[in-house]
Design a protein around this motif. Structure first.
Motif, PDB file in Angstrom:
ATOM      1  N   TYR A   1      14.295   4.649  -2.376  1.00 26.60           N
ATOM      2  CA  TYR A   1      13.368   3.523  -2.549  1.00 26.60           C
ATOM      3  C   TYR A   1      12.592   3.653  -3.856  1.00 26.60           C
ATOM      4  CZ  TYR A   1       9.543   0.273  -1.856  1.00 26.60           C
ATOM      5  OH  TYR A   1       8.630  -0.743  -2.034  1.00 26.60           O
ATOM      6  N   TYR A   2      12.107   4.859  -4.118  1.00 30.97           N
ATOM      7  CA  TYR A   2      11.335   5.084  -5.338  1.00 30.97           C
ATOM      8  C   TYR A   2      12.150   4.705  -6.575  1.00 30.97           C
ATOM      9  CZ  TYR A   2       9.023   7.384  -9.208  1.00 30.97           C
ATOM     10  OH  TYR A   2       8.430   7.634 -10.424  1.00 30.97           O
ATOM     11  N   GLU A  25       0.833  -1.210   0.000  1.00 35.27           N
ATOM     12  CA  GLU A  25       0.000   0.000   0.000  1.00 35.27           C
ATOM     13  C   GLU A  25       0.866   1.258   0.000  1.00 35.27           C
ATOM     14  OE1 GLU A  25      -0.528  -2.593   2.201  1.00 35.27           O
ATOM     15  OE2 GLU A  25      -2.225  -3.403   1.066  1.00 35.27           O
ATOM     16  N   GLN A  26       1.937   1.251   0.802  1.00 36.76           N
ATOM     17  CA  GLN A  26       2.829   2.409   0.843  1.00 36.76           C
ATOM     18  C   GLN A  26       3.520   2.613  -0.507  1.00 36.76           C
ATOM     19  OE1 GLN A  26       5.324   1.203   4.123  1.00 36.76           O
ATOM     20  NE2 GLN A  26       4.282   2.579   5.568  1.00 36.76           N
ATOM     21  N   THR A  27       3.936   1.522  -1.115  1.00 29.16           N
ATOM     22  CA  THR A  27       4.596   1.602  -2.422  1.00 29.16           C
ATOM     23  C   THR A  27       3.641   2.146  -3.468  1.00 29.16           C
ATOM     24  OG1 THR A  27       6.041  -0.250  -1.831  1.00 29.16           O
ATOM     25  CG2 THR A  27       5.850   0.277  -4.185  1.00 29.16           C
ATOM     26  N   LYS A  28       2.415   1.635  -3.480  1.00 24.97           N
ATOM     27  CA  LYS A  28       1.421   2.128  -4.445  1.00 24.97           C
ATOM     28  C   LYS A  28       1.128   3.606  -4.212  1.00 24.97           C
ATOM     29  CE  LYS A  28      -2.144  -0.646  -5.311  1.00 24.97           C
ATOM     30  NZ  LYS A  28      -3.194  -1.679  -5.119  1.00 24.97           N
ATOM     31  N   GLY A  72      -0.732  -2.762  -9.690  1.00 24.64           N
ATOM     32  CA  GLY A  72      -1.594  -1.661 -10.105  1.00 24.64           C
ATOM     33  C   GLY A  72      -0.843  -0.349 -10.235  1.00 24.64           C
ATOM     34  N   ILE A  73       0.450  -0.431 -10.476  1.00 26.31           N
ATOM     35  CA  ILE A  73       1.276   0.767 -10.649  1.00 26.31           C
ATOM     36  C   ILE A  73       1.490   0.953 -12.142  1.00 26.31           C
ATOM     37  CG2 ILE A  73       3.530   1.818 -10.205  1.00 26.31           C
ATOM     38  CD1 ILE A  73       3.571   0.178  -7.584  1.00 26.31           C
ATOM     39  N   SER A  74       0.870   1.996 -12.673  1.00 22.57           N
ATOM     40  CA  SER A  74       0.897   2.164 -14.123  1.00 22.57           C
ATOM     41  C   SER A  74       2.043   3.042 -14.616  1.00 22.57           C
ATOM     42  CB  SER A  74      -0.432   2.741 -14.603  1.00 22.57           C
ATOM     43  OG  SER A  74      -0.667   3.976 -13.962  1.00 22.57           O
ATOM     44  N   LYS A  75       2.452   4.014 -13.843  1.00 26.47           N
ATOM     45  CA  LYS A  75       3.499   4.944 -14.282  1.00 26.47           C
ATOM     46  C   LYS A  75       4.763   4.710 -13.456  1.00 26.47           C
ATOM     47  CE  LYS A  75       2.177   7.874 -17.445  1.00 26.47           C
ATOM     48  NZ  LYS A  75       2.903   8.057 -18.661  1.00 26.47           N
ATOM     49  N   ALA A  76       5.440   3.610 -13.714  1.00 27.28           N
ATOM     50  CA  ALA A  76       6.619   3.284 -12.926  1.00 27.28           C
ATOM     51  C   ALA A  76       7.918   3.641 -13.630  1.00 27.28           C
ATOM     52  CB  ALA A  76       6.621   1.796 -12.586  1.00 27.28           C
ATOM     53  N   THR A 103       5.444  11.644   1.364  1.00 20.58           N
ATOM     54  CA  THR A 103       5.568  10.232   1.732  1.00 20.58           C
ATOM     55  C   THR A 103       6.471  10.072   2.946  1.00 20.58           C
ATOM     56  OG1 THR A 103       5.211   9.571  -0.561  1.00 20.58           O
ATOM     57  CG2 THR A 103       6.230   7.942   0.885  1.00 20.58           C
ATOM     58  N   ALA A 104       7.544  10.845   3.008  1.00 21.89           N
ATOM     59  CA  ALA A 104       8.453  10.778   4.149  1.00 21.89           C
ATOM     60  C   ALA A 104       7.720  11.108   5.441  1.00 21.89           C
ATOM     61  CB  ALA A 104       9.629  11.729   3.939  1.00 21.89           C
ATOM     62  N   LYS A 105       6.890  12.147   5.415  1.00 23.49           N
ATOM     63  CA  LYS A 105       6.129  12.526   6.609  1.00 23.49           C
ATOM     64  C   LYS A 105       5.133  11.439   7.004  1.00 23.49           C
ATOM     65  CE  LYS A 105       6.463  17.475   5.872  1.00 23.49           C
ATOM     66  NZ  LYS A 105       5.794  18.666   5.381  1.00 23.49           N
ATOM     67  N   LEU A 106       4.443  10.904   6.008  1.00 24.78           N
ATOM     68  CA  LEU A 106       3.415   9.904   6.288  1.00 24.78           C
ATOM     69  C   LEU A 106       3.983   8.565   6.759  1.00 24.78           C
ATOM     70  CD1 LEU A 106       1.036  10.593   3.257  1.00 24.78           C
ATOM     71  CD2 LEU A 106       0.594  11.133   5.673  1.00 24.78           C
ATOM     72  N   THR A 107       5.199   8.256   6.350  1.00 26.21           N
ATOM     73  CA  THR A 107       5.779   6.953   6.682  1.00 26.21           C
ATOM     74  C   THR A 107       6.896   7.046   7.717  1.00 26.21           C
ATOM     75  OG1 THR A 107       7.379   7.075   4.871  1.00 26.21           O
ATOM     76  CG2 THR A 107       5.251   5.998   4.400  1.00 26.21           C
TER      77      THR A 107
END
Length: 189
Positions: free
Chosen positions: A49-50, A9-12, A68-72, A35-39
């Motif tokens: 990581y990204y 979920e975090q990765t998505k 379900g990651i379309s723009k990787a 993302t850094a703040k949320l995780t």
């Protein structure tokens, strides 16, 4: 929470934030920061990581599709190496600007004509050449000298004269030792 482990979920969510930033024409920095703040991770950790996951998803697109990651994909500008004459021109321009009291950053900003990416590229190359290719810098300085053009020697501060060394030595002494040193000098004169 173990900050080394990312959930699906975090990765998505990270990739969705990055895709939204790209779609809006923004840099990925804001997505990384959010993302850094949320995780509870550092921005650098999120960025690393990204890009590592994006590379994996490029190599094995089935994984991204299943998640379900379309723009990787990672958007990269093609690597364009500097030509020797461009490097000489960069060094010459910055050293002559510095001699006129202009900062390296300001000189490079002028060369980049306001383009931030170009400025960063030029600044990185300038620093790299100073650090790793002193012979090239000295060749450019010799050419400027031959032409009678005033320039800044970026290595001069490291090649201190005796007066500079003495000044640095005295500055490192405490008051008692400075007094003792000066009394010895007084006796010698």
């Amino acid at each position: 929470m173990n900050n080394n482990t990312w959930t699906i979920e975090q990765t998505k969510a990270l990739f969705n934030r990055c895709a939204a930033a790209r779609k809006a024409g923004k840099s990925l920095s804001a997505a990384f920061e959010e993302t850094a703040k949320l995780t509870d991770r550092s921005v650098n950790s999120v960025r690393n990581y990204y890009y590592s996951q994006a590379k994996t998803f490029e190599l094995v697109p089935d994984i991204a599709e299943k998640l379900g990651i379309s723009k990787a994909e990672v958007h990269r500008d093609g690597f364009v190496p500097f030509r020797a004459d461009e490097i000489d021109s960069l060094i010459s321009s910055v050293l002559t600007a510095k001699a006129k009291g202009v900062s390296v950053r300001a000189a490079i900003a002028e060369l980049a004509e306001g383009d931030g990416k170009t400025a960063l590229r030029l600044q990185n190359k300038y620093r790299s050449v100073l650090r790793s290719h002193r012979d090239d810098v000295e060749r450019v300085m010799a050419e400027l000298e031959r032409k009678g053009v005033e320039y800044y020697n970026p290595y001069k501060k490291y090649e201190a004269d005796n007066f500079s060394r003495l000044t640095e030595y005295l500055a490192a002494l405490d008051d008692k030792k400075v007094g003792k040193f000066l009394s010895i000098i007084d006796k010698l004169t």
